[in-house]
Write a protein that holds these residues in place. Structure first.
Motif, PDB file in Angstrom:
ATOM      1  N   GLU A 249     -28.477  10.624  19.817  1.00 20.44           N
ATOM      2  CA  GLU A 249     -28.531   8.923  19.150  1.00 20.44           C
ATOM      3  C   GLU A 249     -27.260   9.944  17.859  1.00 20.44           C
ATOM      4  O   GLU A 249     -27.567   8.566  17.500  1.00 20.44           O
ATOM      5  CB  GLU A 249     -30.114   8.985  18.230  1.00 20.44           C
ATOM      6  N   ASN A 250     -27.098  10.745  17.940  1.00 17.45           N
ATOM      7  CA  ASN A 250     -26.426  11.012  16.678  1.00 17.45           C
ATOM      8  C   ASN A 250     -24.750  10.532  17.271  1.00 17.45           C
ATOM      9  O   ASN A 250     -23.850  11.206  17.954  1.00 17.45           O
ATOM     10  CB  ASN A 250     -26.015  12.640  16.494  1.00 17.45           C
ATOM     11  N   GLU A 251     -24.039   9.466  16.678  1.00 19.69           N
ATOM     12  CA  GLU A 251     -22.926   8.981  16.835  1.00 19.69           C
ATOM     13  C   GLU A 251     -21.923   9.988  16.699  1.00 19.69           C
ATOM     14  O   GLU A 251     -21.279   9.912  17.151  1.00 19.69           O
ATOM     15  CB  GLU A 251     -22.856   7.618  15.987  1.00 19.69           C
TER      16      GLU A 251
ATOM     17  N   TYR B 154     -22.505  15.505  35.952  1.00 12.94           N
ATOM     18  CA  TYR B 154     -22.178  15.590  34.022  1.00 12.94           C
ATOM     19  C   TYR B 154     -22.060  16.749  33.328  1.00 12.94           C
ATOM     20  O   TYR B 154     -22.947  17.075  33.399  1.00 12.94           O
ATOM     21  CB  TYR B 154     -21.810  14.479  33.604  1.00 12.94           C
ATOM     22  N   GLN B 155     -21.328  17.118  32.183  1.00 10.68           N
ATOM     23  CA  GLN B 155     -21.851  18.145  31.479  1.00 10.68           C
ATOM     24  C   GLN B 155     -21.972  16.905  29.796  1.00 10.68           C
ATOM     25  O   GLN B 155     -21.713  16.293  29.258  1.00 10.68           O
ATOM     26  CB  GLN B 155     -20.661  19.472  31.368  1.00 10.68           C
ATOM     27  N   ASP B 156     -23.485  17.547  29.610  1.00  8.77           N
ATOM     28  CA  ASP B 156     -23.896  17.105  28.424  1.00  8.77           C
ATOM     29  C   ASP B 156     -24.410  17.588  27.070  1.00  8.77           C
ATOM     30  O   ASP B 156     -25.102  18.862  26.925  1.00  8.77           O
ATOM     31  CB  ASP B 156     -25.298  17.115  28.930  1.00  8.77           C
ATOM     32  N   TYR B 157     -23.065  17.677  26.117  1.00 10.23           N
ATOM     33  CA  TYR B 157     -22.805  19.068  25.237  1.00 10.23           C
ATOM     34  C   TYR B 157     -23.765  19.011  23.889  1.00 10.23           C
ATOM     35  O   TYR B 157     -24.195  19.369  22.928  1.00 10.23           O
ATOM     36  CB  TYR B 157     -21.597  18.378  25.182  1.00 10.23           C
ATOM     37  N   SER B 158     -25.084  17.596  23.996  1.00 14.55           N
ATOM     38  CA  SER B 158     -25.975  17.447  23.753  1.00 14.55           C
ATOM     39  C   SER B 158     -27.228  18.327  23.702  1.00 14.55           C
ATOM     40  O   SER B 158     -28.075  18.006  22.803  1.00 14.55           O
ATOM     41  CB  SER B 158     -26.115  16.314  23.390  1.00 14.55           C
TER      42      SER B 158
ATOM     43  N   SER C  24     -17.556  13.458  19.064  1.00 17.89           N
ATOM     44  CA  SER C  24     -16.629  14.344  18.941  1.00 17.89           C
ATOM     45  C   SER C  24     -16.376  14.687  20.128  1.00 17.89           C
ATOM     46  O   SER C  24     -15.659  15.767  20.915  1.00 17.89           O
ATOM     47  CB  SER C  24     -18.060  15.747  18.435  1.00 17.89           C
ATOM     48  N   VAL C  25     -18.037  14.158  21.406  1.00 19.51           N
ATOM     49  CA  VAL C  25     -17.327  14.706  22.522  1.00 19.51           C
ATOM     50  C   VAL C  25     -16.107  14.330  22.993  1.00 19.51           C
ATOM     51  O   VAL C  25     -15.517  14.201  24.446  1.00 19.51           O
ATOM     52  CB  VAL C  25     -18.539  14.240  24.157  1.00 19.51           C
ATOM     53  N   ARG C  26     -15.696  12.378  23.175  1.00 16.30           N
ATOM     54  CA  ARG C  26     -15.086  11.614  23.619  1.00 16.30           C
ATOM     55  C   ARG C  26     -13.604  11.873  22.837  1.00 16.30           C
ATOM     56  O   ARG C  26     -12.542  11.712  23.610  1.00 16.30           O
ATOM     57  CB  ARG C  26     -15.068  10.491  22.656  1.00 16.30           C
TER      58      ARG C  26
END
Length: 831
Positions: free
Chosen positions: A116-118, A253-257, A123-125
């Motif tokens: 939920e942290n935009e 996919y890689q989820d950086y959260s 930062s990943v985009r």
């Protein structure tokens, strides 16, 4: 002053942008003489100018959708691989206005932050590149709505035809816009998808050989490319976790959260959306069934066979708790096969035999399959028919066949049913299971060889050549992927129970990378085989081959057919053992293992039993004997050179005696297949390692000693068989020297094989000094000695020519081109 200059520049840019906007006509003015096509994206077709204009409402900007590019009208060459109705890439994209243009942007879904942290998402985009696929000219604007010119976008080479042709050395082609145009007949609009099509002409000055073979004017190739804009599915689809034991391909996919300590990579299976009307019922009809549509261009009786085979999957969905969940119908005449709303089974023609494919359009966010899409090569059924002709030599004088009494046609159609089920299985999300043949044909996702029975009177029977219906593994896999879990409290436990139940039943699953030759190690994972015992099956296949060769005659071709075409039928019979040899070789230096996970109780990897490895080696060496490689004299005497109009092709044996048929060349070809498998560097290294752990096991040195004993050091044969024996010896020597000089082979492997080559050189030297029974034998020994002497001094194979290569083989019914078109599209599976 500098600040004033900057402000002035900004003012001028803003003024120019405002002036440009004021100069643009309104959408009403630009389209007043054009017909609007309402749908997912409204568009206008300008017939006079040959332009297609797309309207973008303000809410369309930044709204993501699926973009799929495909090839409607193909080239017809299996080797180049540009087929009719071939899917291309699938991407998630969106439109974004930047000043006087609109960009089509593809975000990067391979790297995400599910949070939920935009700012964390941002930062990943910003860490990983996105792609801008096209920039569109804005040609009109009205009340926030934009009109963009789509023509250039549609007339570009979206399917990368030019890249494919260049990679195949077929020429440096380019799109000629003067000979390209929007194709209105393939352009249509619907509420949730917009479909566009264009005719493209590619030109080059120096076309390649394959292009020349399939085009009327090779310097100008005209194809059609299709573009689909598709509404993204809603968020009601629940992704199902990928389990390496379940038999599915994955989207990842890689989820950086992800919290530290948990896996960064997320994996889900690919599957269609399917829900029960009554989730609490053991058996229920679905909310929406899965419907596949059959290409109406498919002729009978093939159409009926394809329909029947595809419908087998309903058995698997019934096992998963559904009633009438899977249907197969003929595509309506008004429908387009690349319309994303239709799951398709396409009948595809090529100039040479080739693979069939099962691919899909997939939502990369979740793994949901939007469109299943099968391409079936039409020459497959004809090659299977040819194999049956060669096995049976059925055309005795006065004997005629029809559709009701034709064992060749019956076998070919049985194979087509199985092929249809196999490719549809890929589009349901399933991957290959090459161990299923060891479980009594437990899956249509295996590659089956024709099962030929030897009757008590030593004739061949094809009635049970291919199985009918879905196997037990398929039912388990569909249950894992499609069982309705909405009323299940512990979904993870329910899915694990499906897999552990299959393990308890003894069902095996091994897929592509572990099964394909030449270096595969799994003793149960083979292509084009039958039964649980590869050694026994190889011996059976050799018996079938011997009977077929003994009975082979002019009755293998119909009356009035040129006698030279006997070679066409002879090739698949003489090389009938080629796939079982590949399977049996895997036992030598083989390793038993499974895709186990911690806690499932499956045993760890272990070498194949030594007795099985030694039996496999003996069976392999039997395929090198002159008796096995001999073509009966009457057969050789029947085959003349090719007549006018019947040219040589790659489907025939390569030879040294052109234009005459070359029986020794055929023996060289078959011997090379076996010898090359035995001398594989990975197999050799495993033999070394297993021997190091247990000195009683078959080791590399033991295998090489036995190979040399059964070839070079075997008692000399007479006449034709002596010539075959010398041919085999040279093939074995070539492959041994190849392994000895292979830079990828381990130092241990190279040291042992060099030791054995030196021992062979000394043995040959002693033999050369002895009187020889015949000149042919003496010449062969002397040649081998000088080659080994040269190899000892130079370390290279300098004068021994590479053995003849076999004609295309796999698949048994058609020739394989390389896998895989990656990206967010479902990776196509070949068969």
């Amino acid at each position: 002053m500098k600040r004033l200059a900057v402000l002035t520049s900004i003012f001028l840019i803003l003024s120019c942008t405002e002036l440009l906007a004021q100069q643009l006509p309104s959408i009403n003015e630009k389209t007043q003489a054009l017909d609007q096509k309402e749908g997912f994206f409204a568009y206008y077709w300008n017939e006079a100018e040959g332009k297609l204009l797309l309207e973008l409402d303000p809410d369309r900007l930044k709204t993501q959708f699926l973009y799929v590019n495909s090839l409607t009208a193909g080239l017809g060459s299996n080797d180049i691989g540009l087929d009719r109705n071939q899917l291309g890439d699938t991407r998630i994209v969106y439109f974004e206005r930047r000043g006087p243009k609109v960009l089509m942007v593809q975000p990067n879904y391979a790297y995400r932050a599910i949070t939920e942290n935009e700012k964390e998402k941002q930062s990943v985009r910003e860490a990983f590149a996105q792609s801008v696929l096209w920039g569109f000219e804005i040609v009109a604007e009205q009340n926030g709505r934009l009109l963009i010119d789509m023509t250039g976008f549609l007339l570009r080479d979206a399917h990368n035809v030019t890249g494919r042709l260049r990679a195949r050395n077929e020429g440096s082609y380019r799109v000629d816009e003067s000979r390209s145009a929007v194709y209105p007949e393939g352009t249509m609009n619907f509420p949730k998808n917009s479909e566009f099509e264009a005719t493209l002409t590619f030109t080059a000055d120096y076309p390649g050989e394959q292009v020349r073979s399939v085009t009327p004017t090779p310097r100008a190739i005209t194809l059609r490319q299709h573009h689909s804009f598709v509404e993204l599915p809603d968020n009601q689809f629940e992704p199902r976790p990928f389990d390496p034991r379940a038999g599915y391909s994955a989207v990842s996919y890689q989820d950086y959260s992800t919290p530290i300590g948990e896996p960064l990579t997320k994996r889900f299976i690919r599957r269609h959306r399917l829900k029960k009307k009554n989730p609490g019922a053991a058996v229920s009809e679905p909310v929406e069934p899965i419907i596949y549509y059959l290409d109406p261009g498919t002729p009978e009786p093939v159409r009926g066979a394809l329909r029947e085979g595809a419908r087998w999957w309903n058995e698997a969905f019934e096992a998963a708790g559904y009633k009438n969940a899977f249907r197969v119908e003929v595509l309506p005449d008004s429908a387009h096969p690349l319309d994303v709303r239709y799951n398709m089974i396409n009948w595809v023609h090529r100039s040479t035999r080739g693979w069939s494919y099962g691919s899909s359009v997939v939502d990369p966010r979740t793994g949901e399959i939007i469109k299943g899409h099968v391409l079936l090569g039409s020459l497959r059924v004809r090659q299977d028919y040819l194999i049956a002709e060669g096995l049976l030599s059925p055309y005795e004088e006065g004997l005629n066949y029809d559709e009701n009494n034709n064992p060749m046609l019956e076998m070919a159609l049985a194979r087509i049913r199985q092929l249809s089920a196999h490719e549809v299985g890929h589009t349901l999300g399933l991957t290959h299971n090459f161990a299923a043949s060891t479980n009594d044909r437990a899956s249509v996702m295996d590659y089956p060889a024709p099962k030929v029975t030897i009757t008590p009177d030593s004739t061949l029977d094809l009635q049970n050549a291919y199985d009918t219906g879905i196997g037990e593994w398929d039912k388990m896999a569909i249950t894992y992927g499609y069982k309705d879990l909405s009323a299940t409290a512990d979904k993870e436990a329910a899915l694990n129970e499906v897999i552990t139940s299959a393990i308890d039943q003894g069902l095996h699953f091994i897929s592509d990378a572990d099964a394909r030759p030449p270096g595969g190690a799994h003793p149960m994972a083979h292509l084009w085989d039958n039964g649980p015992d590869p050694v026994r099956q190889l011996n059976h296949v050799m018996d079938v081959r011997a009977i077929a060769l003994e009975n082979f005659s002019e009755s293998a071709i119909p009356q009035g057919t040129p006698m030279a075409t006997l070679e066409d039928a002879l090739v698949p019979v003489y090389l009938y053992h080629r796939y079982q040899v590949e399977g049996t070789a895997k036992l030598i230096g083989g390793l038993e293992y499974s895709y186990s996970v911690r806690g499932d109780g499956q045993p760890g990897p272990a070498p194949v039993a030594d007795s099985l490895q030694r039996a496999a080696l003996e069976a392999m060496l039997n395929t090198l004997s002159p008796e096995a490689l001999e073509i009966p004299g009457p057969v050789t005497d029947l085959i003349p050179p090719r007549p006018p109009g019947y040219h040589d092709s790659r489907e025939l044996f390569n030879n040294h005696t052109d234009p005459a048929f070359d029986p020794l060349g055929a023996a060289e070809t078959a011997a090379n297949m076996t010898a090359k498998l035995l001398m594989n560097e990975n197999r050799a290294a495993r033999l070394m390692e297993f021997k190091a752990r247990d000195s009683s096991r078959l080791g590399l040195g033991d295998m090489l000693d036995q190979v040399i004993t059964e070839t070079w050091q075997a008692d000399p044969r007479e006449g034709y068989r002596n010539a075959i024996q010398n041919t085999v010896n040279h093939v074995v020597l070539y492959q041994m020297m190849q392994l000895a000089s292979d830079e990828d082979a381990s130092s241990q492997v190279r040291s042992v094989i060099n030791l054995k080559l030196e021992a062979l050189r000394e043995w040959i030297r002693e033999e050369v000094e002895q009187p020889s029974p015949n000149e042919q034998r003496a010449a062969s020994l002397l040649y081998g000695y000088r080659l080994l002497q040269q190899f000892t001094e130079e370390g290279e194979i300098l004068t021994l020519p590479e053995p003849l290569r076999p004609p295309p083989g796999s698949p048994i019914g058609s020739g394989e081109r390389p896998l895989l078109n990656c990206g967010v599209q479902f990776q196509p599976n070949r068969y």
